[in-house]
Motif scaffolding. Structure first.
Motif, PDB file in Angstrom:
ATOM      1  N   ILE A   1       0.833  -1.206   0.000  1.00 51.56           N
ATOM      2  CA  ILE A   1       0.000   0.000   0.000  1.00 51.56           C
ATOM      3  C   ILE A   1       0.867   1.254   0.000  1.00 51.56           C
ATOM      4  CG2 ILE A   1      -1.621   1.345   1.402  1.00 51.56           C
ATOM      5  CD1 ILE A   1      -2.935  -1.285   2.206  1.00 51.56           C
ATOM      6  N   VAL A   2       1.941   1.241   0.803  1.00 51.54           N
ATOM      7  CA  VAL A   2       2.870   2.382   0.804  1.00 51.54           C
ATOM      8  C   VAL A   2       3.485   2.557  -0.586  1.00 51.54           C
ATOM      9  CG1 VAL A   2       5.044   3.247   1.722  1.00 51.54           C
ATOM     10  CG2 VAL A   2       3.378   2.191   3.258  1.00 51.54           C
ATOM     11  N   ALA A   3       3.859   1.446  -1.204  1.00 50.38           N
ATOM     12  CA  ALA A   3       4.432   1.519  -2.551  1.00 50.38           C
ATOM     13  C   ALA A   3       3.417   2.052  -3.551  1.00 50.38           C
ATOM     14  CB  ALA A   3       4.932   0.138  -2.975  1.00 50.38           C
ATOM     15  N   VAL A   4       2.146   1.660  -3.395  1.00 48.07           N
ATOM     16  CA  VAL A   4       1.097   2.154  -4.290  1.00 48.07           C
ATOM     17  C   VAL A   4       0.951   3.666  -4.173  1.00 48.07           C
ATOM     18  CG1 VAL A   4      -1.415   2.205  -4.612  1.00 48.07           C
ATOM     19  CG2 VAL A   4      -0.223   0.018  -4.474  1.00 48.07           C
ATOM     20  N   VAL A   5       0.953   4.183  -2.934  1.00 44.14           N
ATOM     21  CA  VAL A   5       0.819   5.624  -2.720  1.00 44.14           C
ATOM     22  C   VAL A   5       1.963   6.376  -3.392  1.00 44.14           C
ATOM     23  CG1 VAL A   5       0.855   7.441  -0.962  1.00 44.14           C
ATOM     24  CG2 VAL A   5      -0.515   5.383  -0.604  1.00 44.14           C
ATOM     25  N   LEU A   6       3.177   5.911  -3.192  1.00 43.33           N
ATOM     26  CA  LEU A   6       4.337   6.578  -3.798  1.00 43.33           C
ATOM     27  C   LEU A   6       4.300   6.490  -5.320  1.00 43.33           C
ATOM     28  CD1 LEU A   6       7.150   5.362  -1.359  1.00 43.33           C
ATOM     29  CD2 LEU A   6       6.035   7.607  -1.411  1.00 43.33           C
ATOM     30  N   LEU A   7       3.941   5.318  -5.836  1.00 43.23           N
ATOM     31  CA  LEU A   7       3.919   5.132  -7.286  1.00 43.23           C
ATOM     32  C   LEU A   7       2.835   5.986  -7.928  1.00 43.23           C
ATOM     33  CD1 LEU A   7       5.086   3.612  -9.706  1.00 43.23           C
ATOM     34  CD2 LEU A   7       3.414   1.787  -9.268  1.00 43.23           C
ATOM     35  N   VAL A   8       1.650   6.035  -7.307  1.00 42.16           N
ATOM     36  CA  VAL A   8       0.553   6.841  -7.863  1.00 42.16           C
ATOM     37  C   VAL A   8       0.948   8.311  -7.914  1.00 42.16           C
ATOM     38  CG1 VAL A   8      -1.767   7.715  -7.355  1.00 42.16           C
ATOM     39  CG2 VAL A   8      -1.310   5.263  -7.275  1.00 42.16           C
ATOM     40  N   PHE A   9       1.549   8.810  -6.838  1.00 45.77           N
ATOM     41  CA  PHE A   9       1.955  10.221  -6.826  1.00 45.77           C
ATOM     42  C   PHE A   9       3.003  10.488  -7.902  1.00 45.77           C
ATOM     43  CE2 PHE A   9       4.405  13.875  -5.425  1.00 45.77           C
ATOM     44  CZ  PHE A   9       3.404  14.770  -5.085  1.00 45.77           C
ATOM     45  N   ALA A  10       3.982   9.601  -8.028  1.00 47.59           N
ATOM     46  CA  ALA A  10       5.037   9.797  -9.024  1.00 47.59           C
ATOM     47  C   ALA A  10       4.482   9.768 -10.444  1.00 47.59           C
ATOM     48  CB  ALA A  10       6.119   8.728  -8.857  1.00 47.59           C
ATOM     49  N   LEU A  11       3.555   8.850 -10.713  1.00 45.59           N
ATOM     50  CA  LEU A  11       2.997   8.732 -12.066  1.00 45.59           C
ATOM     51  C   LEU A  11       2.113   9.920 -12.415  1.00 45.59           C
ATOM     52  CD1 LEU A  11       2.123   4.926 -12.264  1.00 45.59           C
ATOM     53  CD2 LEU A  11       4.017   6.127 -13.343  1.00 45.59           C
ATOM     54  N   THR A  12       1.311  10.393 -11.454  1.00 44.83           N
ATOM     55  CA  THR A  12       0.456  11.550 -11.744  1.00 44.83           C
ATOM     56  C   THR A  12       1.295  12.818 -11.910  1.00 44.83           C
ATOM     57  OG1 THR A  12       0.066  11.729  -9.347  1.00 44.83           O
ATOM     58  CG2 THR A  12      -1.638  10.673 -10.675  1.00 44.83           C
ATOM     59  N   GLU A  13       2.413  12.901 -11.198  1.00 45.69           N
ATOM     60  CA  GLU A  13       3.303  14.045 -11.397  1.00 45.69           C
ATOM     61  C   GLU A  13       3.915  14.026 -12.798  1.00 45.69           C
ATOM     62  OE1 GLU A  13       4.521  16.780  -9.312  1.00 45.69           O
ATOM     63  OE2 GLU A  13       2.520  16.288  -8.548  1.00 45.69           O
ATOM     64  N   ALA A  14       4.068  12.830 -13.352  1.00 45.52           N
ATOM     65  CA  ALA A  14       4.683  12.701 -14.677  1.00 45.52           C
ATOM     66  C   ALA A  14       3.687  12.863 -15.817  1.00 45.52           C
ATOM     67  CB  ALA A  14       5.376  11.342 -14.796  1.00 45.52           C
ATOM     68  N   LEU A  15       2.374  13.019 -15.492  1.00 48.70           N
ATOM     69  CA  LEU A  15       1.382  13.193 -16.550  1.00 48.70           C
ATOM     70  C   LEU A  15       1.700  14.431 -17.384  1.00 48.70           C
ATOM     71  CD1 LEU A  15      -2.016  12.407 -14.769  1.00 48.70           C
ATOM     72  CD2 LEU A  15      -0.957  11.096 -16.596  1.00 48.70           C
ATOM     73  N   PRO A  16       1.532  14.364 -18.715  1.00 47.14           N
ATOM     74  CA  PRO A  16       1.781  15.545 -19.547  1.00 47.14           C
ATOM     75  C   PRO A  16       0.712  16.606 -19.348  1.00 47.14           C
ATOM     76  CG  PRO A  16       0.860  13.767 -20.861  1.00 47.14           C
ATOM     77  CD  PRO A  16       1.141  13.197 -19.499  1.00 47.14           C
ATOM     78  N   GLY A  17       1.075  17.849 -19.614  1.00 53.31           N
ATOM     79  CA  GLY A  17       0.107  18.934 -19.487  1.00 53.31           C
ATOM     80  C   GLY A  17       0.151  19.584 -18.123  1.00 53.31           C
ATOM     81  N   ASP A  18      -0.663  20.617 -17.960  1.00 51.52           N
ATOM     82  CA  ASP A  18      -0.708  21.391 -16.723  1.00 51.52           C
ATOM     83  C   ASP A  18      -2.161  21.661 -16.396  1.00 51.52           C
ATOM     84  OD1 ASP A  18      -0.689  23.425 -14.768  1.00 51.52           O
ATOM     85  OD2 ASP A  18       1.310  24.057 -15.400  1.00 51.52           O
ATOM     86  N   ALA A  19      -2.587  21.269 -15.197  1.00 48.47           N
ATOM     87  CA  ALA A  19      -3.978  21.464 -14.810  1.00 48.47           C
ATOM     88  C   ALA A  19      -4.351  22.942 -14.786  1.00 48.47           C
ATOM     89  CB  ALA A  19      -4.228  20.836 -13.437  1.00 48.47           C
ATOM     90  N   ALA A  20      -3.428  23.803 -14.389  1.00 49.28           N
ATOM     91  CA  ALA A  20      -3.715  25.237 -14.353  1.00 49.28           C
ATOM     92  C   ALA A  20      -3.950  25.791 -15.751  1.00 49.28           C
ATOM     93  CB  ALA A  20      -2.565  25.978 -13.680  1.00 49.28           C
ATOM     94  N   VAL A  21      -3.160  25.344 -16.718  1.00 43.53           N
ATOM     95  CA  VAL A  21      -3.347  25.782 -18.109  1.00 43.53           C
ATOM     96  C   VAL A  21      -4.678  25.280 -18.643  1.00 43.53           C
ATOM     97  CG1 VAL A  21      -2.432  25.580 -20.457  1.00 43.53           C
ATOM     98  CG2 VAL A  21      -0.871  25.903 -18.531  1.00 43.53           C
TER      99      VAL A  21
END
Length: 317
Positions: free
Chosen positions: A19-39
């Motif tokens: 579960i700890v690994a899932v939390v870290l992996l999910v955060f890392a992958l979403t940070e790597a998503l292309p684009g910018d939510a603010a834009v």
């Protein structure tokens, strides 16, 4: 019993680490998503000042490790975050999509267990005969058809050509039970591949168990064949089948994106797909973590049940 407790304790520790690994992996992958939510929120022709203001308001200008620490702390208190696009809690999105997905999953499992186990036992009972060859051939052929292609085929035949069933869930809302015809085609598509896998696993497990020394000894002692198959061979065959069933339930509960998109079912898969398209990172993160936790819990339960059914065989991690 002490061996079972030790096994469960090891699995719980492994599950916590996963579960700890899932939390870290999910955060890392979403940070790597292309684009910018603010834009994306600023519109088609974003003004730099407006984009910067949105980034500040959404705290996207903070370092990633600070946002990870705050998000993880919120998860410990049951807070999955807040949508960037609508301001709604992520838990609200989860509640909206969970009902239709759970209904589809429940109906699929209710049909999957008796069909998969029954056909698997029947094929093993008549190993090498016409019934076995027929069941094996049909399951292999159905398993080879991709879900999307099978869904399109069923919609074309039963909805567009014959007009027996509605092609999608559009116009029926989230209360799918009030319109049972809407559920038929999605459940058939969801059922097709898992039932083929379960049949082949149960068949192989039954054949292996029926050829084992303890079954042969029971038959020599005069135990009826039906009793041997039910009480000795079937539990051995069900150990790997339980693990496969857990993976299937996990796949169903975590949102089958292809099926829900094809039939426009407002489930978790559709919610996740929409959040990815809108670059709504908190919704993607929250749903992904929930999916990961569900996966860990279901596999833990399946491992315990499989260990209980066939402790001599062990459980594949």
């Amino acid at each position: 019993m002490s061996g079972l407790r030790s096994f469960v304790a090891r699995r719980l520790l492994l599950g916590a680490a996963q579960i700890v690994a899932v939390v870290l992996l999910v955060f890392a992958l979403t940070e790597a998503l292309p684009g910018d939510a603010a834009v994306a929120l600023a519109g088609d022709q974003p003004d730099p000042a407006r984009v910067e203001a949105i980034r500040t308001a959404m705290e996207l200008d903070r370092p990633a490790w600070e946002r990870l620490a705050d998000w993880a702390a919120g998860l410990l208190h049951g807070d999955l975050g807040t949508s960037l696009t609508s301001g709604r809690p992520v838990a609200g999105y989860l509640a909206d999509g969970f009902g239709p997905t759970l209904l589809l999953a429940a109906l699929t499992v209710v049909l999957l267990v008796p069909a998969g186990v029954g056909l698997g036992v029947l094929a093993a009972r008549y190993e090498g005969r016409l019934v076995d060859r027929l069941i094996s051939s049909v399951t292999l052929a159905v398993y080879a058809v991709p879900e999307f292609a099978l869904g399109v085929l069923l919609v074309t035949v039963f909805a567009l050509r014959l007009g027996w069933l509605p092609p999608t869930a559009v116009g029926h809302g989230a209360d799918l039970l009030a319109h049972p015809g809407v559920l038929v085609l999605p459940v058939l598509v969801l059922l097709a591949r898992p039932v083929c896998s379960l049949v082949r696993l149960v068949r192989a497990g039954m054949i292996d168990a029926l050829a084992s020394p303890y079954v042969a000894h029971a038959l020599r002692c005069g135990v009826p064949g039906a009793r041997v198959r039910r009480l000795h061979a079937l539990p051995h065959a069900l150990a790997p089948a339980v693990q496969q069933l857990a993976r299937t339930v996990d796949w169903l509960l975590c949102g089958v994106v292809v099926v829900e998109t094809l039939f426009v079912v407002p489930g978790l898969g559709t919610v996740l797909l929409g959040a990815v398209g809108e670059r709504d990172v908190p919704v993607v993160q929250g749903l992904a973590v929930v999916f990961g936790v569900v996966t860990v819990v279901l596999n833990l339960g399946a491992d315990v049940v499989a260990h209980r059914l066939a402790p001599r065989a062990g459980v594949v991690a």
